[in-house]
Design a protein around this motif. Structure first.
Motif, PDB file in Angstrom:
ATOM      1  N   ASP A 123       1.046  -1.412   0.260  1.00 14.22           N
ATOM      2  CA  ASP A 123       0.475  -0.238  -0.139  1.00 14.22           C
ATOM      3  C   ASP A 123       1.309   0.904   0.316  1.00 14.22           C
ATOM      4  O   ASP A 123       0.798   2.438   0.790  1.00 14.22           O
ATOM      5  CB  ASP A 123      -0.892   0.192   1.049  1.00 14.22           C
ATOM      6  N   PHE A 124       1.636   1.198  -0.970  1.00 15.98           N
ATOM      7  CA  PHE A 124       3.444   2.370  -0.929  1.00 15.98           C
ATOM      8  C   PHE A 124       1.974   3.331  -2.235  1.00 15.98           C
ATOM      9  O   PHE A 124       1.670   2.999  -2.983  1.00 15.98           O
ATOM     10  CB  PHE A 124       4.369   1.962  -1.655  1.00 15.98           C
ATOM     11  N   ASP A 125       2.536   5.203  -1.794  1.00 20.57           N
ATOM     12  CA  ASP A 125       1.619   5.401  -2.010  1.00 20.57           C
ATOM     13  C   ASP A 125       2.849   6.552  -3.029  1.00 20.57           C
ATOM     14  O   ASP A 125       3.200   7.280  -2.114  1.00 20.57           O
ATOM     15  CB  ASP A 125       1.147   6.409  -1.122  1.00 20.57           C
ATOM     16  N   SER A 126       2.919   7.244  -3.602  1.00 21.59           N
ATOM     17  CA  SER A 126       3.832   7.982  -4.820  1.00 21.59           C
ATOM     18  C   SER A 126       3.178   8.910  -4.397  1.00 21.59           C
ATOM     19  O   SER A 126       2.258   9.333  -5.737  1.00 21.59           O
ATOM     20  CB  SER A 126       4.491   6.976  -5.885  1.00 21.59           C
ATOM     21  N   LYS A 127       3.630   9.885  -4.133  1.00 21.48           N
ATOM     22  CA  LYS A 127       3.025  11.360  -4.334  1.00 21.48           C
ATOM     23  C   LYS A 127       3.158  11.545  -5.690  1.00 21.48           C
ATOM     24  O   LYS A 127       2.401  13.063  -6.164  1.00 21.48           O
ATOM     25  CB  LYS A 127       3.384  12.488  -3.038  1.00 21.48           C
ATOM     26  N   GLU A 128       4.277  11.954  -6.429  1.00 23.86           N
ATOM     27  CA  GLU A 128       5.183  12.136  -7.406  1.00 23.86           C
ATOM     28  C   GLU A 128       3.740  12.165  -8.465  1.00 23.86           C
ATOM     29  O   GLU A 128       3.479  12.098  -9.895  1.00 23.86           O
ATOM     30  CB  GLU A 128       6.013  11.913  -7.692  1.00 23.86           C
ATOM     31  N   LEU A 129       3.537   9.862  -8.886  1.00 22.15           N
ATOM     32  CA  LEU A 129       2.894  10.089  -9.379  1.00 22.15           C
ATOM     33  C   LEU A 129       1.488  10.045  -9.438  1.00 22.15           C
ATOM     34  O   LEU A 129       0.392   9.348 -10.349  1.00 22.15           O
ATOM     35  CB  LEU A 129       3.335   7.598  -9.557  1.00 22.15           C
ATOM     36  N   GLN A 130       1.080  10.434  -8.135  1.00 20.07           N
ATOM     37  CA  GLN A 130      -0.377  10.135  -7.213  1.00 20.07           C
ATOM     38  C   GLN A 130      -0.940   9.042  -7.672  1.00 20.07           C
ATOM     39  O   GLN A 130      -1.752   8.659  -8.592  1.00 20.07           O
ATOM     40  CB  GLN A 130      -0.800  11.148  -8.157  1.00 20.07           C
ATOM     41  N   ARG A 131      -0.389   8.185  -7.199  1.00 20.85           N
ATOM     42  CA  ARG A 131      -0.692   6.360  -7.174  1.00 20.85           C
ATOM     43  C   ARG A 131      -0.263   5.491  -6.419  1.00 20.85           C
ATOM     44  O   ARG A 131       0.791   6.248  -5.611  1.00 20.85           O
ATOM     45  CB  ARG A 131      -0.358   5.877  -8.314  1.00 20.85           C
ATOM     46  N   THR A 132      -0.965   4.935  -5.465  1.00 20.98           N
ATOM     47  CA  THR A 132      -0.841   3.930  -4.640  1.00 20.98           C
ATOM     48  C   THR A 132      -0.326   2.373  -5.504  1.00 20.98           C
ATOM     49  O   THR A 132      -1.487   2.072  -5.850  1.00 20.98           O
ATOM     50  CB  THR A 132      -1.898   3.892  -3.697  1.00 20.98           C
ATOM     51  N   PHE A 133       0.548   1.548  -5.130  1.00 21.90           N
ATOM     52  CA  PHE A 133       0.766   0.534  -5.050  1.00 21.90           C
ATOM     53  C   PHE A 133       0.408  -0.255  -4.212  1.00 21.90           C
ATOM     54  O   PHE A 133       1.232  -0.330  -3.518  1.00 21.90           O
ATOM     55  CB  PHE A 133       2.396   0.518  -5.596  1.00 21.90           C
ATOM     56  N   PRO A 134      -0.192  -1.244  -4.640  1.00 16.98           N
ATOM     57  CA  PRO A 134      -0.477  -2.328  -3.401  1.00 16.98           C
ATOM     58  C   PRO A 134       0.541  -3.004  -3.165  1.00 16.98           C
ATOM     59  O   PRO A 134       0.389  -3.512  -1.963  1.00 16.98           O
ATOM     60  CB  PRO A 134      -1.757  -3.483  -3.998  1.00 16.98           C
ATOM     61  N   GLU A 135       1.355  -3.460  -3.921  1.00 18.82           N
ATOM     62  CA  GLU A 135       2.524  -4.530  -3.056  1.00 18.82           C
ATOM     63  C   GLU A 135       4.005  -3.443  -4.521  1.00 18.82           C
ATOM     64  O   GLU A 135       3.532  -3.578  -6.198  1.00 18.82           O
ATOM     65  CB  GLU A 135       3.024  -5.313  -3.210  1.00 18.82           C
ATOM     66  N   VAL A 136       4.685  -3.365  -3.742  1.00 16.86           N
ATOM     67  CA  VAL A 136       6.357  -2.962  -4.636  1.00 16.86           C
ATOM     68  C   VAL A 136       7.380  -2.933  -4.062  1.00 16.86           C
ATOM     69  O   VAL A 136       7.561  -3.033  -2.897  1.00 16.86           O
ATOM     70  CB  VAL A 136       6.233  -0.976  -4.875  1.00 16.86           C
ATOM     71  N   LEU A 137       8.333  -2.912  -4.787  1.00 16.14           N
ATOM     72  CA  LEU A 137       9.466  -4.288  -4.083  1.00 16.14           C
ATOM     73  C   LEU A 137      10.829  -3.077  -4.845  1.00 16.14           C
ATOM     74  O   LEU A 137      10.965  -2.824  -5.529  1.00 16.14           O
ATOM     75  CB  LEU A 137       9.683  -5.584  -5.108  1.00 16.14           C
ATOM     76  N   PHE A 138      11.401  -2.547  -3.262  1.00 16.91           N
ATOM     77  CA  PHE A 138      12.559  -1.708  -3.368  1.00 16.91           C
ATOM     78  C   PHE A 138      13.936  -2.093  -3.598  1.00 16.91           C
ATOM     79  O   PHE A 138      13.807  -3.036  -2.873  1.00 16.91           O
ATOM     80  CB  PHE A 138      12.835  -0.755  -2.727  1.00 16.91           C
ATOM     81  N   VAL A 139      14.296  -2.209  -4.831  1.00 17.86           N
ATOM     82  CA  VAL A 139      16.278  -2.782  -4.840  1.00 17.86           C
ATOM     83  C   VAL A 139      16.537  -1.834  -4.872  1.00 17.86           C
ATOM     84  O   VAL A 139      16.622  -0.653  -4.935  1.00 17.86           O
ATOM     85  CB  VAL A 139      15.316  -4.004  -6.646  1.00 17.86           C
ATOM     86  N   GLY A 140      17.901  -2.648  -5.047  1.00 17.07           N
ATOM     87  CA  GLY A 140      19.260  -1.157  -4.569  1.00 17.07           C
ATOM     88  C   GLY A 140      19.713  -1.157  -6.012  1.00 17.07           C
ATOM     89  O   GLY A 140      19.670   0.605  -6.749  1.00 17.07           O
TER      90      GLY A 140
END
Length: 254
Positions: free
Chosen positions: A231-248
């Motif tokens: 449930d990650f909310d990106s303010k720039e994209l104005q979009r909420t991702f149910p699930e996102v994987l942050f990788v290096g």
């Protein structure tokens, strides 16, 4: 024409002509100035005492010999300081994964110096030393470490010993090293860039967020590990991702 003679009587002896007081002046005599020293004109020359520490020949002033030089040849010297806590300070670099040294080994010997532990390990018949924050290890135990830096001719003042080559590790950990993370790969089907991240959707529907890169739709990429955010909310994209994987990072497969 004859000289005038001054009569001397018993009442006024010749010594009494002096105007000095009738009582004799007493000269104080101390241990530092004994009575014999009252005389102001000794008839014998003053003798300079001569001892074994100062022979007669040394009485006359003579040029002093230069201080003896301490020989340094053959003595161990300390290299420039590099880490430390109570042990000399040191510089630990972070090289890329080295093919010369493994990241695990079996303990052969160990010794502690202040807050550091020096451990000799063996891996595939090769023995070498490593040092890290204090750890309790046993001979025969298997240990591992992650990041490390190789230092040559390192001198430990606490141990009074020079190590021809030693690994300074981030931590001395018990057990064998875990297997490397599994690499994943997939083809990019959508790309959404922001000011600092690029959101990539890959085949199968999963979303990745990686630092800014030039990956394009249609390219196949690989990545390892990551942190899952729900449930990650990106303010720039104005979009909420149910699930996102942050990788290096992600790598494009040619």
């Amino acid at each position: 024409t004859e000289p005038v003679q001054v009569p001397v009587t018993e009442e006024a002896p010749a010594a009494a002509v002096s105007l000095a007081p009738t009582e004799p002046v007493q000269v104080p005599v101390t241990e530092e100035a004994p009575a014999a020293a009252v005389s102001l004109a000794p008839t014998e020359p003053v003798q300079v005492p001569v001892t074994e520490e100062a022979p007669a020949a040394a009485v006359s002033p003579a040029p002093m010999e230069p201080a003896a030089q301490v020989p340094t040849e053959g003595m161990e010297t300390s290299p420039p300081p590099v880490a430390a806590a109570s042990e000399p300070a040191r510089t630990v670099e972070e090289p890329a994964a080295s093919v010369e040294y493994p990241n695990q080994g079996q303990v052969v010997a160990s010794m502690d110096a202040s807050t550091y532990s020096y451990v000799q390990v063996e891996n595939n018949g090769r023995q070498f030393w490593l040092a890290g924050n204090h750890a309790t290890v046993q001979v025969g135990e298997t240990i591992h470490w992650n990041r490390f830096s190789v230092m040559k001719n390192f001198f430990s003042r606490t141990l009074n010993r020079t190590f021809d080559e030693i690994l300074f590790v981030d931590a001395i950990l018990p057990g064998a090293a875990p297997p490397p993370p599994v690499a994943f790969q997939a083809k990019v089907v959508e790309r959404l860039p922001t000011s600092s991240y690029v959101y990539l959707q890959v085949e199968g529907g999963a979303w990745l967020a990686a630092p800014m890169n030039t990956v394009q739709v249609g390219q196949t990429i690989t990545w390892t590990g990551g942190a899952v955010m729900r449930d990650f909310d990106s303010k720039e994209l104005q979009r909420t991702f149910p699930e996102v994987l942050f990788v290096g990072s992600v790598t494009v497969i040619p």
